[in-house]
Design an enzyme around this catalytic site. Structure first.
Site, PDB file in Angstrom:
ATOM      1  CG  ASP A  78      -1.746   1.190   1.434  1.00 21.61           C
ATOM      2  OD1 ASP A  78      -1.532   2.191   0.720  1.00 21.61           O
ATOM      3  OD2 ASP A  78      -2.644   1.153   2.301  1.00 21.61           O
TER       4      ASP A  78
ATOM      5  CE1 TYR B  64      -3.828  -1.927  12.025  1.00 24.40           C
ATOM      6  CE2 TYR B  64      -4.084   0.427  11.657  1.00 24.40           C
ATOM      7  CZ  TYR B  64      -4.401  -0.877  11.340  1.00 24.40           C
ATOM      8  OH  TYR B  64      -5.279  -1.123  10.324  1.00 24.40           O
TER       9      TYR B  64
ATOM     10  CE  LYS C   7      -5.724  -6.391  11.428  1.00 25.54           C
ATOM     11  NZ  LYS C   7      -5.226  -7.324  12.410  1.00 25.54           N
TER      12      LYS C   7
HETATM   13  C1  F6R Z   1      -7.682  -0.601   7.710  1.00 23.18           C
HETATM   14  C2  F6R Z   1      -7.482   0.700   7.093  1.00 23.18           C
HETATM   15  C3  F6R Z   1      -8.431   1.793   7.382  1.00 23.18           C
HETATM   16  C4  F6R Z   1      -7.798   2.829   8.310  1.00 23.18           C
HETATM   17  C5  F6R Z   1      -8.792   3.952   8.675  1.00 23.18           C
HETATM   18  C6  F6R Z   1      -8.160   5.031   9.546  1.00 23.18           C
HETATM   19  O1  F6R Z   1      -6.679  -1.491   7.369  1.00 23.18           O
HETATM   20  O2  F6R Z   1      -6.535   0.904   6.368  1.00 23.18           O
HETATM   21  O3  F6R Z   1      -9.631   1.321   7.881  1.00 23.18           O
HETATM   22  O4  F6R Z   1      -7.322   2.210   9.466  1.00 23.18           O
HETATM   23  O5  F6R Z   1      -9.281   4.565   7.510  1.00 23.18           O
HETATM   24  O6  F6R Z   1      -7.055   5.501   8.915  1.00 23.18           O
HETATM   25  P1  F6R Z   1      -6.154   6.713   9.462  1.00 23.18           P
HETATM   26  O7  F6R Z   1      -5.798   6.355  10.864  1.00 23.18           O
HETATM   27  O8  F6R Z   1      -4.990   6.704   8.524  1.00 23.18           O
HETATM   28  O9  F6R Z   1      -7.007   7.937   9.375  1.00 23.18           O
HETATM   29 MG    MG Z   2      -4.076   2.057   3.201  1.00 19.77          MG
HETATM   30 MG    MG Z   3      -4.901  -2.290   1.946  1.00 17.23          MG
END
Ligand code: F6R
Ligand code: MG
Ligand code: MG
Length: 383
Positions: free
Chosen positions: A10, A227, A230
């Protein structure tokens, strides 16, 4: 020998964490085309699933080739520059270090690779998932290679009748074990039923010893110590003849089983089989999804892809996944929709628990607090 390497990362989302911008795909294609012309790889296809870019490459250099890994790393670096220029969300998020050191393993990207002697005809499927982790493959892999109710060939095809060998990794202890189906099925299930710890890394034919399937088992959070999304896993599986048929490999995905991931990598939800075009996540950053791309390999060339879930035969699974998503969402912040505490370790939950720690009192021998002992609430203003 031909090698198939699927390396994914990603490197920036469009919009948010939902999808991939076409300029990133273009940047990666250019880099791989340059690598093809230099003879590093034989062929490639640039795919995506949700916000992940998946490099599907064939070459003659074997697994863990520094040259091939470096090409992938450079392709991701180039695309990251594009992602940064467009201010895409989380640009370069999976490239955890600056320097390349001979392998992308442990640097952030996910990797699945296998090398084999190309058969007279070599059908393969590359599965790619978004908003979940590698343990998501445990249930479908078991069904494909060990469950006669899924794979008819295990019962009626002499080439499959001997069963398959499972290589299972304990990703917490960094150990592995080889177990044979059908004799050791119950032992296999005892481990892989706990997919947050035990992942099926590979499967081998017991009649020929050949590799049948390989998955990515990187744990990004363990690499980074915090974190960072994933791991959004990939899986390569060979089909037909001494392996399950294409339809037997797709069959497990008619059941949208529950996997960890979804919103903030912290929720349980159904794995929805979708076409490439529908791989962009939406509802609650999901639900988690899986794409299946089929290829025939011809002298190292990738003949394809065929978008295998782009088919009405999977409409019911998608419908069921939506119903399960409705049901799970109604739990809001409650387990088991929200992941259990151990799995929340790499989120911001520990910060919240830390903040409350000093207010935690010993309850041994305590009677319930009396109202006069409670901090006085501010008077409510009544009009
Ligand atoms: C799960 C994922 C999304 C982010 C969520 C919050 O793997 O990538 O659900 O965790 O959009 O993202 P941030 O913390 O970057 O605003
Ligand atoms: Mg992402
Ligand atoms: Mg992804």
């Amino acid at each position: 020998m031909v090698t198939i390497s699927v390396i994914k990362a990603d490197i920036g989302g469009w919009v948010g964490h939902s999808g991939v911008h076409t300029d990133l795909l273009e940047a990666v294609r250019e880099a791989l085309e340059e690598g093809r012309q230099r003879g590093v790889i034989l062929d490639f296809y640039v795919a995506y699933c949700g916000d992940d870019v998946n490099l599907i490459m064939t070459h003659a250099k074997g697994v863990e080739s520094p040259e091939v890994h470096e090409l992938a790393w450079q392709a991701f670096q180039k695309a990251t520059a594009v992602a940064k220029a467009l201010k895409l969300y989380g640009a370069g998020q999976d490239l955890l270090v600056d320097a390349f050191s001979g392998t992308v393993r442990g640097l952030g990207p996910g990797v699945a690779e296998m090398a084999f002697e190309e058969r007279k005809s070599e059908p393969i499927i590359v599965f790619m998932a978004d908003k979940t982790s590698p343990g998501a493959w445990n249930l479908p892999l078991y069904r494909m290679f060990a469950d006669p109710f899924n794979t008819a060939g295990l019962v009626i095809a002499p080439s499959l009748h001997q069963g398959f060998r499972f290589e299972i990794h304990d990703i917490m202890e960094s150990k592995r074990i080889l177990l044979d189906a059908p004799e050791e099925s119950y032992d296999i299930l005892a481990l892989i039923g706990a997919p947050e710890r035990y992942n099926i890394k590979a499967v081998y034919s017991r009649s020929t010893g050949e590799i049948a399937a390989v998955s990515s088992t990187e744990r990004l959070a363990h690499v980074a110590g915090r974190y960072v999304g994933k791991d959004d896993p990939v899986l390569i599986v060979r089909a037909q003849s001494q392996f399950p048929a294409v339809g037997e490999l797709l069959e497990p995905f008619t059941f949208p089983h529950l996997v960890p991931g979804w919103m903030r990598g912290s929720h349980t939800g159904p794995l929805m089989p979708v076409s490439l075009a529908q791989s962009r996540t939406a509802r609650f950053d999901g639900p988690p999804r899986v794409v299946a791309l089929g290829f025939q390999i011809a002298n190292g060339k990738l003949i394809g892809p065929v978008d295998l879930f782009d088919n009405p035969a999977f409409d019911e699974a998608r419908r069921m996944a939506n119903q399960i998503a409705d049901y799970m969402r109604r739990h809001g912040p409650f387990e088991p929709h929200r992941l259990p505490l151990e799995e929340m370790e790499y989120t911001t939950l520990p910060d919240i628990l830390q903040r409350l720690a000093s207010r935690m009192e010993d309850i041994n021998g305590h009677r319930p607090a009396r109202s006069e002992e409670l901090e006085k609430m501010p008077e409510m203003e009544v009009e």
